[in-house]
Motif scaffolding. Structure first.
Motif, PDB file in Angstrom:
ATOM      1  N   GLN A  24      33.297  43.754  51.334  1.00 59.27           N
ATOM      2  CA  GLN A  24      34.345  43.051  50.588  1.00 59.27           C
ATOM      3  C   GLN A  24      33.839  42.722  49.179  1.00 59.27           C
ATOM      4  O   GLN A  24      32.705  42.286  48.981  1.00 59.27           O
ATOM      5  CB  GLN A  24      34.751  41.774  51.347  1.00 59.27           C
ATOM      6  CG  GLN A  24      36.123  41.241  50.936  1.00 59.27           C
ATOM      7  CD  GLN A  24      36.062  40.446  49.636  1.00 59.27           C
ATOM      8  OE1 GLN A  24      35.103  39.716  49.397  1.00 59.27           O
ATOM      9  NE2 GLN A  24      37.074  40.610  48.785  1.00 59.27           N
ATOM     10  N   HIS A  25      34.731  42.919  48.210  1.00 62.91           N
ATOM     11  CA  HIS A  25      34.365  42.843  46.797  1.00 62.91           C
ATOM     12  C   HIS A  25      33.662  41.528  46.412  1.00 62.91           C
ATOM     13  O   HIS A  25      32.631  41.548  45.730  1.00 62.91           O
ATOM     14  CB  HIS A  25      35.640  43.020  45.966  1.00 62.91           C
ATOM     15  CG  HIS A  25      35.418  43.142  44.499  1.00 62.91           C
ATOM     16  ND1 HIS A  25      35.075  44.329  43.903  1.00 62.91           N
ATOM     17  CD2 HIS A  25      35.473  42.220  43.512  1.00 62.91           C
ATOM     18  CE1 HIS A  25      34.940  44.135  42.608  1.00 62.91           C
ATOM     19  NE2 HIS A  25      35.178  42.859  42.339  1.00 62.91           N
ATOM     20  N   HIS A  26      34.185  40.391  46.855  1.00 66.60           N
ATOM     21  CA  HIS A  26      33.605  39.124  46.399  1.00 66.60           C
ATOM     22  C   HIS A  26      32.387  38.729  47.210  1.00 66.60           C
ATOM     23  O   HIS A  26      31.517  38.001  46.720  1.00 66.60           O
ATOM     24  CB  HIS A  26      34.697  38.041  46.368  1.00 66.60           C
ATOM     25  CG  HIS A  26      35.852  38.479  45.526  1.00 66.60           C
ATOM     26  ND1 HIS A  26      37.023  38.949  46.064  1.00 66.60           N
ATOM     27  CD2 HIS A  26      35.957  38.610  44.177  1.00 66.60           C
ATOM     28  CE1 HIS A  26      37.837  39.336  45.082  1.00 66.60           C
ATOM     29  NE2 HIS A  26      37.211  39.136  43.931  1.00 66.60           N
ATOM     30  N   ALA A  57      30.318  41.016  47.921  1.00 63.65           N
ATOM     31  CA  ALA A  57      29.351  41.811  47.154  1.00 63.65           C
ATOM     32  C   ALA A  57      28.934  41.091  45.865  1.00 63.65           C
ATOM     33  O   ALA A  57      27.765  41.080  45.491  1.00 63.65           O
ATOM     34  CB  ALA A  57      29.920  43.189  46.838  1.00 63.65           C
ATOM     35  N   HIS A  58      29.900  40.447  45.189  1.00 60.21           N
ATOM     36  CA  HIS A  58      29.567  39.675  43.980  1.00 60.21           C
ATOM     37  C   HIS A  58      28.532  38.593  44.320  1.00 60.21           C
ATOM     38  O   HIS A  58      27.522  38.425  43.641  1.00 60.21           O
ATOM     39  CB  HIS A  58      30.814  38.968  43.427  1.00 60.21           C
ATOM     40  CG  HIS A  58      31.539  39.756  42.372  1.00 60.21           C
ATOM     41  ND1 HIS A  58      30.973  40.077  41.167  1.00 60.21           N
ATOM     42  CD2 HIS A  58      32.801  40.266  42.338  1.00 60.21           C
ATOM     43  CE1 HIS A  58      31.856  40.753  40.439  1.00 60.21           C
ATOM     44  NE2 HIS A  58      32.968  40.883  41.129  1.00 60.21           N
ATOM     45  N   LEU A  59      28.839  37.852  45.387  1.00 63.10           N
ATOM     46  CA  LEU A  59      28.004  36.715  45.765  1.00 63.10           C
ATOM     47  C   LEU A  59      26.605  37.171  46.181  1.00 63.10           C
ATOM     48  O   LEU A  59      25.592  36.608  45.745  1.00 63.10           O
ATOM     49  CB  LEU A  59      28.706  35.947  46.897  1.00 63.10           C
ATOM     50  CG  LEU A  59      27.985  34.759  47.508  1.00 63.10           C
ATOM     51  CD1 LEU A  59      27.518  33.798  46.432  1.00 63.10           C
ATOM     52  CD2 LEU A  59      28.920  34.023  48.464  1.00 63.10           C
ATOM     53  N   PHE A 119      34.597  33.663  40.695  1.00 63.21           N
ATOM     54  CA  PHE A 119      35.764  33.653  39.818  1.00 63.21           C
ATOM     55  C   PHE A 119      35.825  35.006  39.131  1.00 63.21           C
ATOM     56  O   PHE A 119      34.969  35.334  38.310  1.00 63.21           O
ATOM     57  CB  PHE A 119      35.669  32.517  38.793  1.00 63.21           C
ATOM     58  CG  PHE A 119      36.085  31.164  39.354  1.00 63.21           C
ATOM     59  CD1 PHE A 119      36.748  31.055  40.575  1.00 63.21           C
ATOM     60  CD2 PHE A 119      35.841  30.006  38.634  1.00 63.21           C
ATOM     61  CE1 PHE A 119      37.149  29.825  41.072  1.00 63.21           C
ATOM     62  CE2 PHE A 119      36.241  28.765  39.122  1.00 63.21           C
ATOM     63  CZ  PHE A 119      36.898  28.672  40.350  1.00 63.21           C
ATOM     64  N   ASP A 120      36.866  35.779  39.469  1.00 60.25           N
ATOM     65  CA  ASP A 120      36.848  37.191  39.152  1.00 60.25           C
ATOM     66  C   ASP A 120      38.226  37.656  38.722  1.00 60.25           C
ATOM     67  O   ASP A 120      39.203  36.914  38.819  1.00 60.25           O
ATOM     68  CB  ASP A 120      36.423  37.916  40.437  1.00 60.25           C
ATOM     69  CG  ASP A 120      35.889  39.298  40.164  1.00 60.25           C
ATOM     70  OD1 ASP A 120      35.371  39.525  39.056  1.00 60.25           O
ATOM     71  OD2 ASP A 120      35.989  40.160  41.046  1.00 60.25           O
ATOM     72  N   GLY A 121      38.280  38.907  38.264  1.00 58.05           N
ATOM     73  CA  GLY A 121      39.565  39.536  37.980  1.00 58.05           C
ATOM     74  C   GLY A 121      40.303  39.724  39.289  1.00 58.05           C
ATOM     75  O   GLY A 121      40.981  38.824  39.770  1.00 58.05           O
ATOM     76  N   ASN A 136      29.771  40.432  36.243  1.00 58.85           N
ATOM     77  CA  ASN A 136      31.030  41.167  36.360  1.00 58.85           C
ATOM     78  C   ASN A 136      30.870  42.324  37.357  1.00 58.85           C
ATOM     79  O   ASN A 136      29.849  42.412  38.040  1.00 58.85           O
ATOM     80  CB  ASN A 136      31.488  41.658  34.980  1.00 58.85           C
ATOM     81  CG  ASN A 136      30.455  42.586  34.338  1.00 58.85           C
ATOM     82  OD1 ASN A 136      29.891  43.466  34.987  1.00 58.85           O
ATOM     83  ND2 ASN A 136      30.187  42.388  33.052  1.00 58.85           N
ATOM     84  N   ASP A 137      31.846  43.222  37.404  1.00 60.93           N
ATOM     85  CA  ASP A 137      31.805  44.265  38.421  1.00 60.93           C
ATOM     86  C   ASP A 137      30.630  45.231  38.273  1.00 60.93           C
ATOM     87  O   ASP A 137      30.325  45.989  39.193  1.00 60.93           O
ATOM     88  CB  ASP A 137      33.137  45.046  38.428  1.00 60.93           C
ATOM     89  CG  ASP A 137      34.234  44.233  39.096  1.00 60.93           C
ATOM     90  OD1 ASP A 137      33.977  43.058  39.448  1.00 60.93           O
ATOM     91  OD2 ASP A 137      35.351  44.764  39.283  1.00 60.93           O
ATOM     92  N   GLY A 138      29.945  45.190  37.135  1.00 60.69           N
ATOM     93  CA  GLY A 138      28.746  46.010  36.944  1.00 60.69           C
ATOM     94  C   GLY A 138      27.613  45.623  37.886  1.00 60.69           C
ATOM     95  O   GLY A 138      26.661  46.379  38.057  1.00 60.69           O
TER      96      GLY A 138
HETATM   97 ZN   LIG Z   1      34.852  41.785  40.657  1.00 54.16          ZN
END
Ligand SMILES: [Zn+2]
Ligand SMILES: [Zn+2]
Ligand SMILES: [Zn+2]
Length: 784
Positions: free
Chosen positions: A502-504, A506-508, A529-531, A764-766
């Motif tokens: 899951q995208h967030h 992965a961010h965390l 806090f993301d797009g 960010n997504d990078g």
């Molecule tokens: Zn993102």
């Protein structure tokens, strides 16, 4: 007996294996000189795993040699592991540098490219030097590396320099262990190395037909002249082409923006030196250090009032991306023009950066007036890296590319062998091996065939260079991402296990791994806090409060979901998001100034979409919340680049933040069946009232920033109360917003939270691919 043995000079021999960044940084000459200094015999050689050494001599001398290997290593070297063992003496007669030894499957770190060093610079501008004004001067401490390396061990025949045969003078330097160009693989001079030439877009000139006495000098002089007259120049840089123009010439800038189809997104500016940077910007000590570092990235710094650069370099911005020259060609060009130059990636909007001459003449022809080409091929494409220094916390990358990739993110725990394919926007991928996460350079937005091709080629380069074939794959949950489809295809073709992350989450986890968070240390709290990103329930997430470890996460709560009319299309038209959110939270559209430019008809359509829910997904995105408020305040209703509306809103708040940071709008938290929800209705109601009452938008923006931050802090307090956890990771693209970051971070620290922020990979997504890789490894187990 013992005493006697110690007094006698006894000869011993030792074998030493080193790994880390020990190639392409002048390590072998350093070893050789150190051995000679200690009167030791033996040899040194590069292997595909690092550097092997054998030394022989009196025990005392051998011991000091070993300790000085670490204490006196060359500046660009990074020794990670050293293995020393005693071995039988072999009767070596002198100290030699042996041929490199390739080892199958060994992994050797490759140095990123390094900005031109001081000694090379003084030679470049020394009229007596044989490389005076030669645009390809370099040495063992500087110059191209990963952009020209095709294979390891790092030797000239395995780089794009192989086609240039060294002249006797260069060869002498290359072979003299006391010379600072000893084994400098890209070593070259005007008589044997690459050259530049200038041509215009109508008639590419054959470099062999130029017939000029000093072709390099003349080409650069003419390019500089053209820039001063307002031309747009495409120049072949280190990792690809760049487009340059005079940063103080409004008409050149306008043309560049039109041709590049980039109306508002800020351009970076290359300045001749630090003094010039300080004339236009106010820079902190930390920012200066980054600007002058060997990686020489773009640093986003505060733009001074009274700077003579055109406002259209970075429209409506208080900050500007600046960098210093990092190749001899840049130094010469800036010396020629004597003024700051806009320097932006040579591509059309979001396509990959152009790297080859033919490709440039074809693809950049509609963009550039002139081309400054050269004949040293670029093997791997690299954009410039971008960093920023927040008020609190250490520097963070916004885009990690030239000068940083492919330096791995090292962790103290194993990462297996995973290829994580990353997100759709600002894509990077991440290839792991042992305790290294090789996070790729910025690949770009994966929305066209060219970028996918660049992605696939770069994956192949990394797998080959780092001898890392993945045992498992990871990707985003979003089924339509090109990177996700690539992962599915490869998983099928090569029978590899595939994990969707899951995208967030992965961010965390990216932020946790960035901070080397121990997998056994348990879960942490996360504010992402993301797009937008695909949620586990199929809706669009982006304002998330998670409790997670490297295996799993719980969605503790989120920002209230709001309608997104037309889905992704709303991203380009924040005024539609604002309309929808007003309709959803107030049940009506109040009469506000921003509606002046919206037709009755469109308003009707949007309201109907919201009421019926047709083609209108729901989202908890924080990025869209900023969009909506930005449009509502009539600051930015149409967005031409990612984050446009939010950045405008942040700039507006600017210095008001300090004065107003104690006031806030109501932001209640409600308990609902799906978890805790940060309600946005009262916030919109309050903002509407204040707009109607005529409160300045800058003040509303400042209070809004603080309100969102306070909502996050309140959620963290509740999470801590329920779980007893006190470590919070902040991730997601919205934390590039300096004001939001500071307003969230300060109160969290004051209330005793330990806060993890990004340091080595972007928030960010990078940075998402790093999180995907870590999660996939922990779910696949040791086999991964
Ligand atoms: Zn993102
Ligand atoms: Zn140098
Ligand atoms: Zn030469």
């Amino acid at each position: 007996m013992r005493v006697k043995e110690d007094v006698l000079p006894r000869r011993i021999a030792k074998q030493i294996e080193l790994s880390g960044i020990v190639q392409g940084v002048g390590f072998r000459p350093f070893v050789r000189n150190l051995a000679v200094e200690h009167r030791l015999v033996g040899w040194v050689r590069n292997t595909s795993a690092g550097v092997d050494i054998e030394v022989e001599g009196p025990r005392q001398e051998v011991e000091s040699f070993v300790s000085e290997l670490l204490s006196r290593a060359p500046p660009r070297a990074e020794i990670e592991e050293i293995n020393v063992r005693e071995c039988p003496t072999n009767g070596n007669q002198h100290f030699a540098i042996l041929e490199s030894l390739p080892r199958p499957d060994a992994c050797q770190r490759v140095s990123p490219d390094i900005a031109t060093c001081e000694p090379c610079l003084s030679e470049l501008f020394d009229p007596q030097d044989r490389r005076h004004r030669y645009p390809f001067i370099n040495c063992t401490n500087c110059g191209p590396r990963f952009t020209i390396i095709e294979d390891i061990p790092y030797d000239r025949p395995k780089t794009t320099m192989r086609s240039f045969r060294m002249c006797p003078a260069c060869e002498h330097e290359y072979e003299d262990p006391t010379d600072r160009r000893f084994h400098a693989q890209p070593n070259a001079c005007p008589s044997c190395g690459p050259h530049v030439w200038l041509c215009d877009r109508s008639e590419p000139v054959d470099p062999n037909l130029r017939g000029e006495a000093q072709p390099d000098r003349e080409a650069i002089r003419r390019a500089g002249q053209a820039l001063k007259e307002g031309a747009i120049l495409a120049l072949k840089g280190l990792g690809g082409f760049q487009l340059a123009c005079d940063a103080a010439n409004e008409s050149a800038l306008t043309r560049l923006r039109e041709r590049k189809r980039r109306p508002d997104k800020p351009f970076a500016v290359m300045m001749p030196n630090l003094a010039e940077v300080e004339r236009h910007c106010s820079v902190t000590a930390e920012e200066k250090e980054l600007l002058c570092s060997p990686a020489c990235p773009i640093v986003i710094v505060r733009w001074r009032e009274g700077s003579t650069l055109c406002p259209s370099v970075a429209p409506n911005q208080a900050y500007m991306g600046v960098m210093l020259p990092y190749t001899p060609l840049h130094h010469l060009l800036l010396c020629e023009t004597g003024r700051p130059l806009v320097m932006t990636s040579g591509n059309l909007s979001e396509e990959p950066i152009v790297k080859d001459n033919d490709e440039a003449l074809l693809r950049l022809a509609p963009l550039a007036d002139l081309f400054l080409l050269h004949d040293r091929d670029i093997y791997a494409r690299f954009d410039d890296s971008v960093w920023f220094v927040p008020v609190l916390g250490s520097p963070q990358p916004v885009r990690r590319a030239r000068g940083f990739a492919p330096s791995p993110v090292r962790t103290s725990f194993p990462l297996g062998r995973i290829l994580a394919c990353g997100a759709e926007w600002k894509n990077t991928f991440c290839l792991t091996r042992d305790r290294y996460a090789f996070l790729s350079q910025h690949i770009g937005d994966m929305e066209n065939h060219e970028t996918l091709e660049h992605f696939e080629k770069t994956v192949a380069i990394y797998e080959h260079l780092f001898r890392a074939k993945p045992a498992a794959l990871a990707c985003d949950l979003h089924p339509d991402f090109l990177a996700t489809r690539y992962a599915h295809r490869r998983s099928r073709d090569e029978h590899l296990p595939l994990l969707s992350v899951q995208h967030h989450h992965a961010h965390l986890t990216s932020c946790m791994a960035d901070n080397d968070w121990d997998p056994n240390a348990g879960p942490v709290l996360g504010v992402v806090f993301d797009g937008s990103g695909y949620g586990a329930d199929g809706s669009i997430w982006g304002g998330e409060f998670l409790i997670a470890d490297y295996r799993a996460f719980k969605r503790y709560g989120h920002l209230q979901v709001m309608p997104l009319p037309g889905g992704d299309a709303a991203i380009h038209r924040p005024y539609r998001t604002a309309l929808a959110w007003l309709q959803a939270s107030l049940g009506e559209i109040p009469d506000l100034p921003f509606l002046g430019s919206v037709s009755e008809e469109e308003m009707g359509v949007v309201c109907q979409m919201v009421t019926k829910g047709s083609n209108t997904p729901l989202t908890s995105s924080c990025g869209r919340l900023f969009d909506a408020v930005s449009a509502l305040l009539d600051v930015c209703g149409r967005s031409t680049y990612e984050g446009h509306a939010a950045v405008r809103l942040e700039m507006l708040a600017g210095d008001r933040i300090d004065a107003l940071c104690r006031s806030q709008y109501p932001i209640p938290i409600e308990e609902r069946k799906e978890g805790k929800v940060v309600c946005l209705g009262p916030l919109f109601k309050a903002i509407v009232e204040q707009v109607k009452a005529g409160r300045p938008a800058c003040e509303i923006s400042a209070v809004f920033h603080n309100t969102v931050a306070q909502g996050a802090v309140e959620m963290c307090l509740r999470m801590r109360e329920e779980t007893g956890l006190h470590v919070v990771a902040l991730s997601g693209g919205c934390f590039q917003n300096r004001a939001l970051l500071r307003l969230t971070l300060e109160p969290l620290r004051e209330r005793g939270f330990q806060v993890l922020l990004h340091r080595r990979v972007p928030c960010n997504d990078g940075g998402v691919s790093l999180g995907q890789a870590v999660v996939a490894y922990h779910l696949c187990g040791e086999n991964g």
